[in-house]
Design a protein around this motif. Sequence first.
Motif, short mmCIF file in Angstrom:
data_model
loop_
_atom_site.label_atom_id
_atom_site.label_comp_id
_atom_site.label_asym_id
_atom_site.label_seq_id
_atom_site.Cartn_x
_atom_site.Cartn_y
_atom_site.Cartn_z
N ARG A 3 0.83 -1.20 0.00
CA ARG A 3 0.00 0.00 0.00
C ARG A 3 0.86 1.24 0.00
NH1 ARG A 3 -4.85 1.37 -0.12
NH2 ARG A 3 -5.46 -0.83 -0.12
N VAL A 4 0.56 2.14 -0.93
CA VAL A 4 1.31 3.39 -1.10
C VAL A 4 0.41 4.57 -0.77
CG1 VAL A 4 2.68 4.79 -2.69
CG2 VAL A 4 2.61 2.30 -2.99
N LEU A 5 0.95 5.52 -0.03
CA LEU A 5 0.25 6.78 0.22
C LEU A 5 0.94 7.86 -0.60
CD1 LEU A 5 -1.71 8.69 1.66
CD2 LEU A 5 -0.10 8.78 3.58
N GLN A 22 -1.38 1.35 -9.64
CA GLN A 22 -2.42 0.33 -9.62
C GLN A 22 -2.21 -0.70 -10.73
OE1 GLN A 22 -6.11 2.57 -9.75
NE2 GLN A 22 -6.23 2.67 -7.51
N ALA A 23 -1.64 -0.27 -11.85
CA ALA A 23 -1.34 -1.21 -12.94
C ALA A 23 -0.30 -2.24 -12.51
CB ALA A 23 -0.85 -0.45 -14.17
N ARG A 24 0.48 -1.89 -11.50
CA ARG A 24 1.50 -2.81 -10.97
C ARG A 24 1.06 -3.43 -9.65
NH1 ARG A 24 3.30 0.96 -14.13
NH2 ARG A 24 5.13 0.64 -15.46
N GLN A 25 -0.22 -3.44 -9.42
CA GLN A 25 -0.84 -4.14 -8.29
C GLN A 25 -0.54 -3.52 -6.92
OE1 GLN A 25 -3.02 -6.51 -9.34
NE2 GLN A 25 -2.28 -5.83 -11.32
N TYR A 26 -0.26 -2.21 -6.90
CA TYR A 26 -0.15 -1.51 -5.62
C TYR A 26 -1.52 -1.00 -5.21
CZ TYR A 26 4.94 -1.29 -6.26
OH TYR A 26 6.27 -1.61 -6.42
N GLY A 27 -1.79 -1.00 -3.90
CA GLY A 27 -2.95 -0.30 -3.39
C GLY A 27 -2.54 1.14 -3.13
N VAL A 28 -3.34 2.10 -3.57
CA VAL A 28 -2.93 3.51 -3.50
C VAL A 28 -3.99 4.35 -2.79
CG1 VAL A 28 -2.05 5.49 -4.79
CG2 VAL A 28 -1.77 3.18 -5.73
N ASP A 29 -3.54 5.15 -1.83
CA ASP A 29 -4.35 6.21 -1.24
C ASP A 29 -3.69 7.53 -1.59
OD1 ASP A 29 -6.29 4.61 0.32
OD2 ASP A 29 -4.53 4.00 1.46
N ALA A 30 -4.49 8.58 -1.77
CA ALA A 30 -3.95 9.88 -2.15
C ALA A 30 -4.44 10.95 -1.19
CB ALA A 30 -4.36 10.24 -3.58
N ALA A 31 -3.53 11.86 -0.86
CA ALA A 31 -3.86 12.98 0.03
C ALA A 31 -3.40 14.27 -0.62
CB ALA A 31 -3.18 12.80 1.38
N PRO A 32 -4.26 15.31 -0.67
CA PRO A 32 -3.89 16.57 -1.32
C PRO A 32 -3.16 17.54 -0.40
CG PRO A 32 -6.19 16.66 -0.67
CD PRO A 32 -5.69 15.30 -0.27
N ASP A 33 -3.07 17.21 0.88
CA ASP A 33 -2.42 18.14 1.83
C ASP A 33 -1.83 17.34 2.99
OD1 ASP A 33 -4.52 17.75 3.84
OD2 ASP A 33 -5.76 18.96 2.50
N GLY A 34 -1.06 18.03 3.83
CA GLY A 34 -0.36 17.37 4.92
C GLY A 34 -1.27 16.80 5.98
N ALA A 35 -2.30 17.54 6.36
CA ALA A 35 -3.20 17.07 7.41
C ALA A 35 -3.90 15.78 7.00
CB ALA A 35 -4.23 18.16 7.74
N ARG A 39 -3.55 11.87 8.63
CA ARG A 39 -4.73 11.08 9.03
C ARG A 39 -4.74 9.74 8.30
NH1 ARG A 39 -7.55 16.03 8.61
NH2 ARG A 39 -8.44 15.39 6.61
N LEU A 40 -4.47 9.77 6.99
CA LEU A 40 -4.48 8.53 6.20
C LEU A 40 -3.35 7.60 6.61
CD1 LEU A 40 -5.40 9.73 2.59
CD2 LEU A 40 -6.74 8.23 4.07
N ALA A 41 -2.19 8.18 6.92
CA ALA A 41 -1.06 7.34 7.33
C ALA A 41 -1.40 6.57 8.60
CB ALA A 41 0.18 8.20 7.54
N ALA A 42 -2.07 7.23 9.55
CA ALA A 42 -2.45 6.56 10.79
C ALA A 42 -3.54 5.52 10.56
CB ALA A 42 -2.92 7.60 11.80
N ALA A 43 -4.49 5.84 9.68
CA ALA A 43 -5.64 4.95 9.47
C ALA A 43 -5.31 3.77 8.56
CB ALA A 43 -6.80 5.75 8.88
N ARG A 44 -4.49 4.01 7.53
CA ARG A 44 -4.26 3.00 6.50
C ARG A 44 -2.94 2.26 6.63
NH1 ARG A 44 -8.42 1.39 3.62
NH2 ARG A 44 -7.46 1.52 1.56
#
Length: 227
Positions: A3-5, A22-35, A39-44
């Motif tokens: 999983r990549v953030l 995703q074409a290389r089978q990574y799970g991806v989450d995206a964040a547009p800002d630091g906050a 949050r995503l780093a802690a949750a995911r």
Amino acid sequence: MTRVLVVEDDPQLVRALVINMQARQYGVDAAPDGATALRLAAARQPDVVVLDLGLPDMDGVEVIKALRGWTRVPVLVLSARTASDEKVEALDAGADDYITKPFSMNELLARLRAAVRRTEALPMAPETTMVTTSDFTIDLLAKKATKGGHDIRLTPTEWHLLEILVCNPGRLVTQGQLLQEVWGATYSAKTNYLRVYMAQLRRKLEADPSHPRYLITEPGMGYRFES
């Protein structure tokens, strides 16, 4: 699944990164800002973070410092900032790699794979899990270093280098061996990587980094750990 953030405020670049990963089978989450990123780093609990420094709400270096307060997840900086002092600042804050824009997607993905490889646990023999010197102690099993009674924060790349050296006490480990083990075969000529990371390790561990007692350079050949 790895999983990549992705922390980036350019929607087009985010889309390109997500599609390629995703074409290389990574799970991806995206964040547009630091906050959002924190949050995503802690949750995911991502396996690796790809981070732009120029975020709308905070500097990316602050995001690195916040992450390093609780996780050693590899952080790959992806930034248009090219000044040497800015790269050093990001690396000192805890980044593991620094890629400048514009960049090659293939190179980014290769460095991402290398970052993930470096976090894979290395099996340690029981007698080598604890290394004690006059100045610091290294618990390889817990991935923890202490100096003067205080924890020392080391990035995953710094840990990997340190593990290889301290598990071969008194032996020369060649530049080629270190580069291949830590970064992969395609980085066999990148000796500047070793200089940067060894300098960081010395600043954090040695009493006198300019005259190291433990992390010894064998000029033109490699490095050696002396306990």
